[in-house]
Each structure stands twice: as C-alpha cells, then as structure tokens.
Scaffold this motif. Structure first.
Motif, short mmCIF file in Angstrom:
data_model
loop_
_atom_site.label_atom_id
_atom_site.label_comp_id
_atom_site.label_asym_id
_atom_site.label_seq_id
_atom_site.Cartn_x
_atom_site.Cartn_y
_atom_site.Cartn_z
N ASP A 1 36.85 31.72 40.95
CA ASP A 1 36.46 31.74 39.31
C ASP A 1 37.33 32.81 38.23
O ASP A 1 37.32 31.73 37.10
CB ASP A 1 35.07 31.56 39.35
N LYS A 2 37.50 33.17 38.96
CA LYS A 2 38.55 34.51 38.02
C LYS A 2 37.82 35.21 36.88
O LYS A 2 38.30 35.06 36.25
CB LYS A 2 39.80 33.84 37.84
N VAL A 3 36.79 35.78 37.14
CA VAL A 3 36.13 36.33 36.09
C VAL A 3 37.01 37.84 35.93
O VAL A 3 37.50 38.23 36.97
CB VAL A 3 34.08 35.98 36.52
N ASP A 4 36.65 38.39 34.79
CA ASP A 4 37.03 39.92 34.51
C ASP A 4 36.00 40.44 35.00
O ASP A 4 36.57 41.34 35.60
CB ASP A 4 37.15 39.33 33.05
N ILE A 5 35.27 40.34 34.66
CA ILE A 5 34.04 41.23 34.86
C ILE A 5 32.89 41.12 35.97
O ILE A 5 32.30 39.56 35.49
CB ILE A 5 33.22 42.14 33.68
N MET A 6 32.27 40.97 36.70
CA MET A 6 31.55 40.67 37.37
C MET A 6 30.16 41.76 37.30
O MET A 6 29.85 42.90 37.26
CB MET A 6 32.18 41.00 38.74
N VAL A 7 29.01 40.89 36.93
CA VAL A 7 27.44 42.10 36.76
C VAL A 7 26.35 41.29 38.23
O VAL A 7 26.65 40.21 38.27
CB VAL A 7 27.47 41.35 35.75
N GLY A 8 26.55 42.41 38.51
CA GLY A 8 25.45 42.26 40.13
C GLY A 8 26.13 43.08 41.33
O GLY A 8 26.47 44.57 40.81
N PRO A 9 25.50 42.91 41.68
CA PRO A 9 24.23 41.95 42.60
C PRO A 9 22.73 42.40 42.39
O PRO A 9 22.50 43.18 41.96
CB PRO A 9 23.63 41.88 44.68
N LEU A 10 21.33 42.12 43.29
CA LEU A 10 20.16 42.53 43.16
C LEU A 10 19.60 43.12 43.73
O LEU A 10 18.88 44.67 43.66
CB LEU A 10 19.36 41.24 42.70
N SER A 11 19.85 43.10 45.12
CA SER A 11 19.35 43.77 45.94
C SER A 11 20.06 45.05 46.76
O SER A 11 21.45 44.69 46.45
CB SER A 11 17.80 43.68 47.06
N GLY A 12 19.49 45.67 47.30
CA GLY A 12 20.05 47.38 48.01
C GLY A 12 20.85 47.52 48.90
O GLY A 12 22.28 47.50 48.98
N GLY A 13 20.91 46.13 50.54
CA GLY A 13 21.78 45.68 50.74
C GLY A 13 22.81 44.64 50.43
O GLY A 13 24.11 45.50 50.38
N GLU A 14 22.64 43.81 49.32
CA GLU A 14 23.96 44.01 48.86
C GLU A 14 24.75 44.63 47.76
O GLU A 14 25.85 44.48 47.78
CB GLU A 14 23.08 42.57 47.79
N SER B 1 34.49 45.43 46.21
CA SER B 1 35.01 46.23 45.04
C SER B 1 36.34 46.66 45.05
O SER B 1 37.33 46.14 44.33
CB SER B 1 34.29 46.39 43.78
N LYS B 2 36.00 47.32 46.46
CA LYS B 2 37.36 48.09 46.53
C LYS B 2 38.69 47.54 46.75
O LYS B 2 39.74 47.98 46.56
CB LYS B 2 37.21 49.57 47.73
N THR B 3 38.28 46.05 47.72
CA THR B 3 40.15 45.23 47.45
C THR B 3 40.31 44.72 46.12
O THR B 3 41.02 43.89 46.39
CB THR B 3 39.79 44.70 48.71
N GLN B 4 39.68 44.71 45.18
CA GLN B 4 39.66 44.02 44.45
C GLN B 4 39.99 44.89 42.85
O GLN B 4 39.17 45.17 42.10
CB GLN B 4 39.06 43.08 43.47
N PRO B 5 40.82 46.42 42.42
CA PRO B 5 41.11 47.37 42.19
C PRO B 5 41.27 46.49 40.51
O PRO B 5 40.88 47.54 39.83
CB PRO B 5 42.32 48.09 42.54
N ASN B 6 41.47 46.11 40.20
CA ASN B 6 41.75 44.76 38.59
C ASN B 6 40.42 44.32 38.11
O ASN B 6 40.62 43.96 36.75
CB ASN B 6 43.00 44.12 39.15
N ILE B 7 39.65 44.00 38.79
CA ILE B 7 38.56 43.72 38.75
C ILE B 7 37.76 45.02 38.18
O ILE B 7 37.47 45.77 39.10
CB ILE B 7 37.83 42.63 39.04
N THR B 8 36.77 44.85 37.41
CA THR B 8 35.02 45.67 36.99
C THR B 8 34.55 45.32 37.30
O THR B 8 33.43 44.32 37.18
CB THR B 8 35.23 46.27 35.46
N PHE B 9 33.13 46.08 38.66
CA PHE B 9 32.37 45.72 38.93
C PHE B 9 31.07 46.54 38.21
O PHE B 9 30.62 47.56 38.06
CB PHE B 9 32.13 45.90 40.37
N ILE B 10 30.08 45.85 37.72
CA ILE B 10 28.80 46.78 37.38
C ILE B 10 27.26 46.09 38.21
O ILE B 10 27.34 45.35 38.24
CB ILE B 10 28.79 46.31 35.40
N ASN B 11 26.73 47.12 38.44
CA ASN B 11 26.17 46.66 39.48
C ASN B 11 24.57 45.88 38.56
O ASN B 11 24.94 45.62 37.02
CB ASN B 11 24.88 47.78 39.41
N GLY B 12 24.31 44.78 39.15
CA GLY B 12 22.63 44.02 38.40
C GLY B 12 21.77 45.21 38.95
O GLY B 12 21.21 45.81 37.44
#
Lengths: 416, 382
Positions: free
Chosen positions: A95-108, A116-127
């Motif tokens: 879906d080519k999102v620019d920013i990722m928000v999630g996930p919900l639980s600890g193990g996830e 996220s380390k394999t996608q250095p050009n995307i910003t990941f923000i926790n859920g």
C-alpha cells in the motif's frame, strides 16, 4: 443455476484480485499513514478503541496535516507478532504508506521494530505496544514511541502502596513480557523503600482456574499485587471472592480499567480502595484531558459500540497519531530525503498530549506522565478511578542510573 | 507375499487394477494423466520421468521461475515465498491425509519443532538460550529432531482411525503449544525467539525477497517431486493400499503400523523443511506460531486446494495467503474475516474436493457440453 453460481464466484475472485492490485498510486498532495491495531483475537475490543483514538486525532484536523491530505490505510492483526509483521509489510510495501502507526501489543511491537530496520525510508510510530525491550534492546533508528511503557506506568505505585500500609504483598501476574515490565515498575520502587514481595505467582495468559494460586496466598501479606488483564482479572476476582478472600488489591494498568469496573460481579464493591498505576485516569480534571474525553464521546457515542470514556488504547493511539501529524506540521509535509527532516522533527519535539507533555529520549522512547489512581464509588454507585497522584517526567530507566538498570523478568527485581 | 513380489505384481498391472477398483479417480497419479486406463498401464511400463511432463507443467514452472522478476518484492516475499513455505507444510498433511488416510493436525507442531530447534541450536536474539551454531549444523539437527517428533506423533496416533487420529494429534499439538508457552529454560515462554534469520551464503543474503523466494521454491519443488516419486514408488502405492484396506494389506504381508509410522516420518521431513522456511520468513518463532489456529490453518490450506493431488497443498496455500493479505481491502476493515470465512465456506460447499476438484469438474463439464470434442479425440490433453 449451478453454473451461474460458479460464474458469480469467479467474478468475485476476479474482482478480489483486481482490487488487490489496484489502489497503489495516489497524488503527491497526500500523505499515506498506515494504521495497525488488533481487530481480531484477545485484544479485539481494545484494538477497535485504539483505531477510534487514532482516527480522532486525524478528524480533529479535518484530515489535513502539514498542508497535505491524510489518507489512512488500516490493517488488522490478532496480537501475534508474525501476523503483525505481515500486516505491516503489506501496508509498507504494497500500500506504500509513508508513515506507519502501530501495533497494539508488546510482542508485536518488538517484531515490527525489527522489521522497521529493513525499511529505513519509512517512519514507524508505535501504536500502544508497551514492551520495554522495543526501545531498550537493539533500538531501531526509525521506530518512535510517544507513549510510556509498562514499567513507566507503575512508577509511584510502590510508594502509594507503602503509604496505604501495605508492607508485604503477594504478586499474581500473567507470565509474559508486559506484566514483567509492570511488576518491575512497581517493585523497583517498592523494594527500594523497604517493601517485601515474598511470593510471586506467574500464571499463564488466558488462565481460567486460579484456585491453586489463591491457596498459596500467605496469611501475613497485607495486599495482593494483581497484574492481570481483561477476562483473567474478572476470573481471578470472582474466584478470590468465592474463596472468601478479603485482602486489598494493588492493580496493574489494565487490571482496573474501565471495562473491569463496569463488570457486574459481586466482588465489584470490594474493588473500592484499589490503587493502580496507569498512563490514563478517567477522572483526571485537566482541561486538555476533559476536552479529549468530550471529543471522543461526541465522535463515538456509546450506541456506536464505543466505551463511555476513552480507554487506555484510545488515548495511546491518539497520542502516537497526534505525534505523527504534529511532526508533519513541523516540517510542512516535507517527507523528502528518506524522511530525515521529519524524523529530526519527531525526535526533537515536545508533544502536547491530553495527559501532559511528552519528550523522547535518545532511543526515541517517551518520557511522560503516570497517574496513581484509586477506585472510588460515586453517588450513583458507579465505580471510577480517582487520581491520587500524578508523577511527571518518568523515563525508561525509571529514575535509576543506567548501570543499575536491569530489564524486568520473572526473577528481576526480587525482594522476598 | 513379500514386498518385492508385490511390486512385480504391481508392475504387471494386475495388482494396480485390483487396487484401483472401487475407488475411481483415487488411484496414484490419476489426476495428472489422461483418462484412459489403457494408456496408464502402457505408461507404467515405460517409467520415464519425462513421459509425465506436460505443457502445463512447463508453463507453471516457467511462471514460478519468472515470478520474482515481474512481481514486486512484496508479492515475491509475502505472497510467493510464504505460500511456498506454508504449502510445503500442507503438502505433508496432504500426503498423510490424502494418500495415507491419516488426518494429522500436528503437522504445524512438527514444523514448529523444527523452527524452535533451529532457533535454539542456531543463532537468535536470545543469546543466552541459543547455542549460536552455524546454520549448516543447526538445520540438519532441527530437521532430525523434528522428524523424531513427527515419528513420535505417528507412533502415538497410528493405531487410531478417523476422528480419533485427529483428536490425538490435536492433543499433541496443543500440549506442545503449552510447553512452549510455559517453559522458559528452553523455549523462552511467551516471547519465543526473535531475530532468527536466514543465512548469507556465497555472498547471497537469503533474507532478501528474491533469494529467499528461490530457496523456498527449490524446497517446495523438491518436496513436490519427492512426494510425486514416493506416490509412484512401491512404498507410496502400498501406503494407498493401506489407506483403502489395511486388513487386506496386512494379510498380504505388510506391516501396516510400521508402514504408517514411516509415512509420518516422511511427512515430518517435509513439515520440518517448511517449518524452517517459515521461521526464516517470519524472522521469529513464538508459541503462537504453533497455536491451535495454525494447526487448523494447515488443514484449511490442504482442504482448500484439494487433497487428491500434491499440487493442491500449494494451490490452497496461495489462496489462503492471498485472502489473509488482501481480504481487508475488499470490505469494511472491521469485517474482513467475514470474507475469509465466506470464501472458505464457498469453496468447501461448492467443491468438497477443494479447488482442484472444481477445476476437474469444470474440465469435465466442458468436455461433455461440447460433444465434438469427443468426436475428434485429441491424442493427449494439453
């Protein structure tokens, strides 16, 4: 007749494939944000509320941030790390999102952080995932967490328990990462101030029978530290009640949340006086928090399936989504150069949240506020969490020097 | 009658005819051949591997080989490689269930044992628990232990029939799930093992989508050909005989129990390879990877594709993975499981033999609605 059914099925399948492969390209004036929460599995209700919180943050700005239109793409997991990574991978790579928000639980959270380390050009923000290890062990340069985690949520509770006169407590907690963190947050302070935890009972997640645990409760403890969530907490409280238990309870962050206070069991009244630590307190009377609650209630009436008051998940997803949007505002929607400027802005910003200001540490982990709450009964007989104390500026080291800090586990900390 | 004599009888066609009787369309390899029984016997007498190759095999193989070069890395990895790994595990169930008559729900458990052993003997994020041995030691050990586990499951369940086999294997699977969940000294409990990655070999990093896809493809193809071979070999033919009439096979001198256990061991090998691929694919293994839902999912995959031919496992896996990945795009986000369930239900309802059955019936319908096709008989089907 039969063949027409088949044709229909094939059409359906064809449509499925078409829909799957379309929907990729969008105009430049939009920013795509992926949103992942658990719409299946044990945290389905929490996941749905988390999505409400995140969407509320977008709706409050009419779907715009940094001069660009926000396009939200949602995905679901069932609290399993591999499912969460699959869903995230689809959002990012398909879906080519620019920013990722999630996930919900600890193990996830740990698994998505590794991805996220394999996608250095995307910003990941926790859920709302709250495992300590996510940002403490092998942190990822593009994974941000604007919520405090399980251990931070319990800071201040140890002192509150001692103030109530609980000198010895027995621990009953689920046997996985999140309760370890919670217990550490409580015990590191409680033990330091002289409290004792003679017995630790780690029970499996989703356990039904607590008889053996209840039988092990020593006579000489003053209270029980119960770090169980959802149905487990309700089961334990019922069985403890049936066994004639009368010790006061010190609760984890999801033990005495609103959904448990709303349950109709007999033990309900004996919950009055229970103290707990959490990043949210229903009765917090700061205007910012009240504004957040009324916005939630207006947008999501109880008749639509929402809670009467936003849950922990709604608040935390709201905070993280708000961080993503505030960051976009700060760079005026400029995500060029592998989002370097955007990440810079996120690392530096002081985020205004309904429960106070949040900053990030060097591992991109939130430093924020925790509430110590006590269950009280109002005039109508409803239970709610009164704010006993508010502790600001809690970092992930829980105020300890870095050398002394050890991550929580079954045996750490210990003060029998 | 010894096994050698049995084989001779089979090669002469007599035994085969006896075996095939009463079960039209269920004999070995029928679905991949032309219908005429006469052709088949002729073919058996010239057992060349290439004789069985049809145009569609070449087309499918060419497509599979070319796939990563026109598909995105996402499709290559998440759809392609994941389907192949899952398909391999489902293939082990197809082999046991479709050809041995033993529905084992513990195939994901066997795969999980391999995955866990790989994480324990090999390298992972849990440095204190993992021994950190090289992959070329850890992988054979993992496969060997997993085969032992699979053989054990077989030994436990092989004297039972039908629903009791399902119950016993399910019990073993759930027991292993709880063992992983609650044991911390070996299996690391709820956390499982993170950062279990595919190795880098000869400068090729198998974590990357395209190399990993080809690794999975090679394993899947190997597994598929192995099963195809075994099904035609005396071992597989006798296994099908045991499926159809164990007492008769016993009377013919076969050790039915040992034969079945050997089938479990072979299936365990496939599941183990699939399990290792799956762990490398996910980069982690947790108790949820061997939880009840996954035990059932393997059965769903096998049934979706159809259990009458080894390729069904892979067809089922592709459909399953596509649905899991893209169903959420089709419908209201909160309700996408409805689509997944609905499609499963529709396939099972309209075609009890899975997608392969649907395909076979479709072909049948085309050939009967067009009588001229019968008037001008083609020599062999394309």
């Amino acid at each position: 007749m039969k063949s027409s059914k088949r044709v229909f099925l094939r059409t359906l399948a064809g449509a499925a494939v078409f829909a799957a492969f379309s929907g990729a390209a969008f105009a430049q004036q939009t920013v795509k944000i992926g949103l992942l929460a658990t719409l299946e599995g044990p945290f389905a209700a929490g996941g749905a509320d988390g999505m409400r919180g995140a969407e509320l943050a977008i709706k409050q700005r009419n779907g715009m941030a940094g001069g660009k239109k926000i396009v939200l793409v949602k995905a679901s997991s069932d609290a399993k790390p591999d499912v969460a990574v699959n869903a995230t991978r689809k959002l990012v790579e398909q879906d080519k999102v620019d920013i990722m928000v999630g996930p919900l639980s600890g193990g996830e959270g740990i698994a998505v952080k590794e991805y996220s380390k394999t996608q250095p050009n995307i910003t990941f923000i926790n859920g709302s995932s709250g495992a300590q290890a996510t940002t403490l062990v092998n942190p990822s340069p593009n994974f941000f967490r604007f919520n405090t985690e399980g251990a931070q949520w319990m800071v201040g509770l140890g002192k509150a328990a001692l103030d109530k006169g609980y000198k010895r407590v027995m621990l009953i907690a689920e046997d996985y990462a999140f309760p370890y963190s919670q217990v550490q947050g409580f015990m590191s302070e409680y033990c330091r101030l002289g409290g004792k935890v003679p017995v630790k009972a780690w029970v499996p997640l989703g356990g039904k029978d607590y008889a053996s645990v209840i039988a092990r409760i020593p006579k000489d403890v003053d209270a029980l530290l119960v770090v169980l969530g959802g149905a487990d907490a309700v089961n334990f409280l019922n069985q403890y009640e049936a066994a004639g238990g009368d010790k006061p309870i010190v609760g984890g962050s999801i033990t005495v949340s609103q959904d448990i206070l709303n349950y109709k069991g007999k033990r309900r009244d004996s919950l009055v006086g229970t103290i707990a630590g959490a990043p949210i307190a229903d009765a917090y009377d700061h205007p910012d928090f009240k504004a957040f609650v009324s916005a939630y209630q207006k947008e999501y009436p109880v008749s639509s399936g929402a809670y009467p008051s936003p849950s922990l998940f709604a608040l935390v997803y709201y905070i993280n989504m708000k961080a993503a949007l505030d960051g976009l505002d700060a760079v005026k929607g400029d995500l060029s150069g592998g989002q370097a400027k955007y990440r810079q802005a996120l690392s530096k910003m002081t985020l205004k949240t309904p429960v106070g200001d949040v900053r990030l540490d060097a591992n991109r982990q939130a430093i924020g506020t925790t509430f110590i709450t006590e269950v009280v009964k109002d005039a109508q007989g409803n239970l709610f969490n009164r704010v006993l104390r508010k502790v600001d500026g809690i970092d992930q080291m829980l105020g300890m020097p870095k050398e002394q800090f050890k991550m929580g586990s079954r045996d750490e900390p210990s003060c029998p | 009658m010894s096994a050698v004599q049995w084989r001779n009888a089979m090669n002469a066609g007599a035994g085969r005819a006896a075996l095939g009787k009463g079960l039209p369309g269920r004999g070995p390899g029928v679905s991949s051949r032309a219908k005429g029984a006469g052709d088949e016997i002729v073919e058996r007498q010239t057992p060349s591997m290439w004789a069985a190759v049809r145009a569609r095999h070449v087309v499918v193989l060419a497509f599979l080989l070319a796939f990563p070069f026109f598909a995105t890395p996402f499709l290559t990895y998440q759809i392609g490689a994941q389907s192949l790994a899952l398909g391999l595990i489902a293939l082990s169930l197809t082999f046991l269930g479709g050809y041995g008559g033993m529905i084992s729900l513990a195939q994901m458990t066997v795969a999980g044992v391999a995955g866990y052993m790989l994480a324990i003997f090999g390298a992972s994020g849990e440095a204190t628990l993992s021994l950190g041995w090289s992959w070329w030691i850890a992988v054979p050990i993992a496969i060997a232990i997993s085969m032992l586990a699979g053989t054990f499951v077989g030994w436990l369940s092989v004297r039972t029939e039908g629903i009791y086999t399902i119950m016993i294997t399910l019990a073993v699977g759930v027991a292993f799930y709880y063992l992983c969940l609650q044991n911390y000294s070996v299996f690391n409990g709820f956390q499982g093992f993170q950062r279990v990655y595919a190795p880098t070999l000869l400068g090729v990093n198998f974590r990357n989508p395209v190399p990993f896809y080809f690794l999975a493809l090679a394993c899947a193809l190997g597994g598929y050909l192995l099963i195809q071979y075994v099904l035609r070999a005396p071992f597989g033919v006798a296994l099908q005989g045991i499926r159809d009439n164990p007492r008769r096979m016993n009377a013919l001198g076969f050790h039915v129990t040992a034969h079945r256990i050997a089938a479990y061991a072979l299936a365990a090998f496939l599941a183990a390879v699939g399990g290792i691929l799956l762990v490398w694919y996910n980069g982690l293994i947790t108790p949820n990877s061997v939880g009840t839902s996954w035990l059932i999912n393997v059965l769903i995959i096998a049934v979706l594709g159809g259990m009458k031919h080894p390729i069904g496992a892979f067809v089922g896996a592709v459909i399953f993975v596509l649905l899991q990945t893209f169903a959420i795009d089709l419908i209201d986000r909160e309700r996408f499981n409805l689509v997944v369930g609905g499609v499963f239900l529709a396939i099972v309802l309209f075609s009890p033999d899975g997608l392969l059955g649907l395909w076979a019936r479709l072909r049948e319908r085309i050939s009967t609605t067009r009588p001229q096709a019968a008037l001008h008989p083609r020599r062999s089907k394309p």
